[in-house]
Design a protein around this motif. Sequence first.
Motif, PDB file in Angstrom:
ATOM      1  N   VAL A  98      20.888   2.983  -2.064  1.00 25.80           N
ATOM      2  CA  VAL A  98      20.485   3.486  -0.743  1.00 25.80           C
ATOM      3  C   VAL A  98      19.010   3.876  -0.775  1.00 25.80           C
ATOM      4  N   TYR A  99      18.614   4.582  -1.835  1.00 22.11           N
ATOM      5  CA  TYR A  99      17.215   4.992  -1.967  1.00 22.11           C
ATOM      6  C   TYR A  99      16.306   3.762  -2.027  1.00 22.11           C
ATOM      7  N   GLU A 100      16.675   2.780  -2.806  1.00 18.82           N
ATOM      8  CA  GLU A 100      15.836   1.592  -2.938  1.00 18.82           C
ATOM      9  C   GLU A 100      15.801   0.781  -1.641  1.00 18.82           C
ATOM     10  N   ALA A 101      16.874   0.829  -0.854  1.00 21.10           N
ATOM     11  CA  ALA A 101      16.826   0.178   0.465  1.00 21.10           C
ATOM     12  C   ALA A 101      15.773   0.866   1.333  1.00 21.10           C
ATOM     13  N   LEU A 102      15.681   2.183   1.213  1.00 22.47           N
ATOM     14  CA  LEU A 102      14.631   2.911   1.939  1.00 22.47           C
ATOM     15  C   LEU A 102      13.246   2.547   1.404  1.00 22.47           C
ATOM     16  N   ILE A 103      13.127   2.372   0.093  1.00 19.75           N
ATOM     17  CA  ILE A 103      11.864   1.950  -0.505  1.00 19.75           C
ATOM     18  C   ILE A 103      11.501   0.550  -0.009  1.00 19.75           C
ATOM     19  N   LEU A 104      12.496  -0.310   0.139  1.00 19.62           N
ATOM     20  CA  LEU A 104      12.258  -1.662   0.659  1.00 19.62           C
ATOM     21  C   LEU A 104      11.680  -1.595   2.075  1.00 19.62           C
ATOM     22  N   ILE A 105      12.251  -0.738   2.899  1.00 20.17           N
ATOM     23  CA  ILE A 105      11.740  -0.548   4.263  1.00 20.17           C
ATOM     24  C   ILE A 105      10.317   0.007   4.214  1.00 20.17           C
ATOM     25  N   THR A 106      10.068   0.939   3.297  1.00 21.14           N
ATOM     26  CA  THR A 106       8.723   1.487   3.132  1.00 21.14           C
ATOM     27  C   THR A 106       7.749   0.389   2.717  1.00 21.14           C
ATOM     28  N   GLY A 107       8.178  -0.496   1.823  1.00 21.98           N
ATOM     29  CA  GLY A 107       7.336  -1.609   1.402  1.00 21.98           C
ATOM     30  C   GLY A 107       6.978  -2.512   2.560  1.00 21.98           C
ATOM     31  N   ILE A 108       7.946  -2.733   3.442  1.00 22.05           N
ATOM     32  CA  ILE A 108       7.680  -3.550   4.626  1.00 22.05           C
ATOM     33  C   ILE A 108       6.652  -2.865   5.523  1.00 22.05           C
ATOM     34  N   SER A 109       6.763  -1.551   5.668  1.00 28.00           N
ATOM     35  CA  SER A 109       5.772  -0.833   6.488  1.00 28.00           C
ATOM     36  C   SER A 109       4.395  -0.859   5.822  1.00 28.00           C
ATOM     37  N   LYS A 110       4.368  -0.933   4.480  1.00 25.57           N
ATOM     38  CA  LYS A 110       3.091  -1.016   3.778  1.00 25.57           C
ATOM     39  C   LYS A 110       2.424  -2.371   4.007  1.00 25.57           C
ATOM     40  N   ILE A 111       3.228  -3.404   4.261  1.00 34.47           N
ATOM     41  CA  ILE A 111       2.652  -4.699   4.625  1.00 34.47           C
ATOM     42  C   ILE A 111       1.855  -4.543   5.915  1.00 34.47           C
ATOM     43  N   GLN A 112       2.452  -3.863   6.889  1.00 29.90           N
ATOM     44  CA  GLN A 112       1.722  -3.642   8.134  1.00 29.90           C
ATOM     45  C   GLN A 112       0.464  -2.825   7.888  1.00 29.90           C
ATOM     46  N   LEU A 113       0.555  -1.803   7.047  1.00 33.49           N
ATOM     47  CA  LEU A 113      -0.625  -0.991   6.740  1.00 33.49           C
ATOM     48  C   LEU A 113      -1.748  -1.866   6.185  1.00 33.49           C
ATOM     49  N   SER A 114      -1.417  -2.759   5.249  1.00 32.79           N
ATOM     50  CA  SER A 114      -2.470  -3.602   4.677  1.00 32.79           C
ATOM     51  C   SER A 114      -3.040  -4.554   5.729  1.00 32.79           C
ATOM     52  N   ILE A 115      -2.198  -5.086   6.597  1.00 32.49           N
ATOM     53  CA  ILE A 115      -2.684  -5.958   7.671  1.00 32.49           C
ATOM     54  C   ILE A 115      -3.522  -5.153   8.664  1.00 32.49           C
ATOM     55  N   ASP A 116      -3.078  -3.933   8.972  1.00 30.53           N
ATOM     56  CA  ASP A 116      -3.875  -3.058   9.843  1.00 30.53           C
ATOM     57  C   ASP A 116      -5.251  -2.804   9.236  1.00 30.53           C
ATOM     58  N   MET A 117      -5.286  -2.574   7.920  1.00 36.72           N
ATOM     59  CA  MET A 117      -6.572  -2.321   7.260  1.00 36.72           C
ATOM     60  C   MET A 117      -7.475  -3.560   7.329  1.00 36.72           C
ATOM     61  N   ILE A 118      -6.891  -4.759   7.214  1.00 34.90           N
ATOM     62  CA  ILE A 118      -7.670  -5.992   7.356  1.00 34.90           C
ATOM     63  C   ILE A 118      -8.231  -6.082   8.772  1.00 34.90           C
ATOM     64  N   ARG A 119      -7.370  -5.846   9.748  1.00 31.93           N
ATOM     65  CA  ARG A 119      -7.794  -5.945  11.149  1.00 31.93           C
ATOM     66  C   ARG A 119      -8.846  -4.906  11.505  1.00 31.93           C
ATOM     67  N   LEU A 120      -8.788  -3.739  10.823  1.00 30.33           N
ATOM     68  CA  LEU A 120      -9.774  -2.687  11.071  1.00 30.33           C
ATOM     69  C   LEU A 120     -11.015  -2.854  10.197  1.00 30.33           C
ATOM     70  N   LYS A 121     -11.082  -3.969   9.498  1.00 30.69           N
ATOM     71  CA  LYS A 121     -12.235  -4.298   8.649  1.00 30.69           C
ATOM     72  C   LYS A 121     -12.436  -3.294   7.516  1.00 30.69           C
ATOM     73  N   ASN A 122     -11.339  -2.766   7.001  1.00 30.64           N
ATOM     74  CA  ASN A 122     -11.399  -1.862   5.852  1.00 30.64           C
ATOM     75  C   ASN A 122     -11.448  -2.723   4.598  1.00 30.64           C
ATOM     76  N   SER A 123     -12.515  -2.623   3.852  1.00 29.61           N
ATOM     77  CA  SER A 123     -12.721  -3.480   2.689  1.00 29.61           C
ATOM     78  C   SER A 123     -11.744  -3.179   1.549  1.00 29.61           C
ATOM     79  N   ARG A 124     -11.040  -2.097   1.627  1.00 32.76           N
ATOM     80  CA  ARG A 124     -10.113  -1.721   0.549  1.00 32.76           C
ATOM     81  C   ARG A 124      -8.669  -2.088   0.885  1.00 32.76           C
ATOM     82  N   TRP A 125      -8.494  -3.046   1.744  1.00 35.29           N
ATOM     83  CA  TRP A 125      -7.157  -3.466   2.160  1.00 35.29           C
ATOM     84  C   TRP A 125      -6.343  -4.012   0.989  1.00 35.29           C
ATOM     85  N   SER A 126      -7.009  -4.543  -0.018  1.00 33.66           N
ATOM     86  CA  SER A 126      -6.287  -5.156  -1.133  1.00 33.66           C
ATOM     87  C   SER A 126      -5.443  -4.134  -1.893  1.00 33.66           C
TER      88      SER A 126
END
Length: 186
Positions: A98-126
């Motif tokens: 159950v905990y790891e399923a929540l971590i999986l969902i968190t990982g998916i939200s982190k994908i959006q964070l990295s894409i948001d950082m790319i779109r916001l021209k944040n050079s540390r998106w990697s």
Amino acid sequence: MKSFKESATAFVLCIVELITGILLLLDPIRFTSTVIIGTGIVLIVLGLVQAGTYFRTDAETAALGQLLTKGLISVLAGVFCVMQWEWFLAAFPALTIVYEALILITGISKIQLSIDMIRLKNSRWSWAAVNAVLTLICAIVVLCNPFASTEVLWLFTGAVLVGVGIFDLVVAILRKKAKGEEPYEA
């Protein structure tokens, strides 16, 4: 002020992840049993407070709030945690999933964070992208459960918590620096 609260919350969550992971790595059984018993004690105290509040409140208000029922259920759940903490240890592999399923969902939200950082021209998106990928890989590994024993699963979960906590902390700091703000300051 909102930015400070969000930053402080992110920082505290990173620290909690790190501490939890380290304690799981050091002694998973003792740490887990202590958390379960501590939770049970808190539930008992809260239940007694609710029951006491029921008897101190006027009859009409008390009847509407169901405080006695909530209090007694809380006390019973607390007693179960304190007296049967071993049950939770036996159920830990399922709880870990159950905990790891929540971590999986968190990982998916982190994908959006990295894409948001790319779109916001944040050079540390990697950093955010690596964090997302590592989080997803670790969650998938635990969900597949290739471990020989529950203790190995706990150790892996602890290591994942430490790693994710460190990466989350680095990403939070890098995001703040990219905005020109000092991390975790008002």
